[in-house]
Scaffold this motif. Sequence first.
Motif: not given
Length: 406
Positions: A83-91, A126-142
């Motif tokens: 579903t669309l909601e399942q896809d958006l949840r992994r972002r 909580d799936a956020f913790v599964e991808d370390p690149v997201r740390i860098l992405r949050v910093a970039r968005f900041a």
Amino acid sequence: MDVYRVGGSVRDELMGLPPGDRDWVVVGATPEDMVAGGYIPVGRDFPVFLHPVTHEEYALARTERKTAPGYRGFVFHADASVTLEQDLRRRDLTINAIARAEDGTLTDPYGGRADIAARLLRHVSDAFVEDPVRILRVARFAARFHDFTVASETMGLMRDMVEAGEADALVAERVWQELSRGLMEARPSRMIEVLRASGALRAVLPEVDRLFGVPQPPQHHPEIDTGLHLLQCLDWAAAHGASLATRWALVAHDLGKGTTPQHEWPRHIAHEVRSAKLARELAERLRVPVDIADIARLVAQEHTHVHRAAELRADTMVKLLERLDVMRKPGRLADILLACEADARSRPGRDEAGYPQAAIVQAAVEAIRSVDAGAIAGEMASAGKAGGAAIAQAVHAARVRAVAAL
């Protein structure tokens, strides 16, 4: 099948910003459906297709499951039942997990619009913790959305990821990709601050992390703290439209001060040599493009000499310009000088003073360009003095005379 526009372009529209590249997600389709519709498959790890006319990316809705450490340790699942909601949840962030249907209807199951209004960077799940690149992405968005704050619960997850060693699994190419994008945002200092607050700066840029808390002589650096000085340099450079090469050079220009023995503080004798060495090692580790790495090394090595341009003897100035290789590579001089200017003018109370050193160096460059090295070589050959070392010495002497005549 249903098609939705997702991600950054939807977010930017809602924020009143010019939308960037458009990304699409397709729900209720199979790869065979896409190929039958003329879409061109390009995804290696999961089904992504290029539109046959616009060439924009269309990805099948998918879920993912963590199977190993690092950002590559995922198994993706994509079929018509996702579903669309399942896809958006992994972002990664709620502001990036909003979809717009072809009729304009928005799907926002995780509160992205509310977080835009609250100026908040918050993880989707909580799936956020599964991808370390997201740390860098949050910093970039900041760094891009510098009036946003990182949600406390998201920062907590980022710290947990760092403590679990996830940041250590980041590969050089992804680190450089995210850092270089963040440096080019409106407030690059925010990226460094968020990485430091999460503990990730120590993992990805330890040479920068150890600059914080290192003092400098207050008569030269009213801000005192070397790490704070770096942040001020980056934001000054961003405000003046500096290139990536200039901004990376500022990241590296004072790295040697982090290795000064504490008993020598606040002085940093010969920090330029140490900074140049660390700049080279850091660039090699992150696989920074060679031209950008060279400029960073030169700025680290020579910025204090450029600051003293008005005091240099003609011979010293020519040697400086020869080390900068301005005759063979004139295009990089502007980046080098702007980095030096940022170093000087970003200090509190110094911006209005200007930076006349840049004009002095430019004038010296024009003077040495007026020297006809070919003519000198021809004259020496006619006189039977055709040795390479002798010609180089004669050209250097002519350049010194030209600069001395300024």
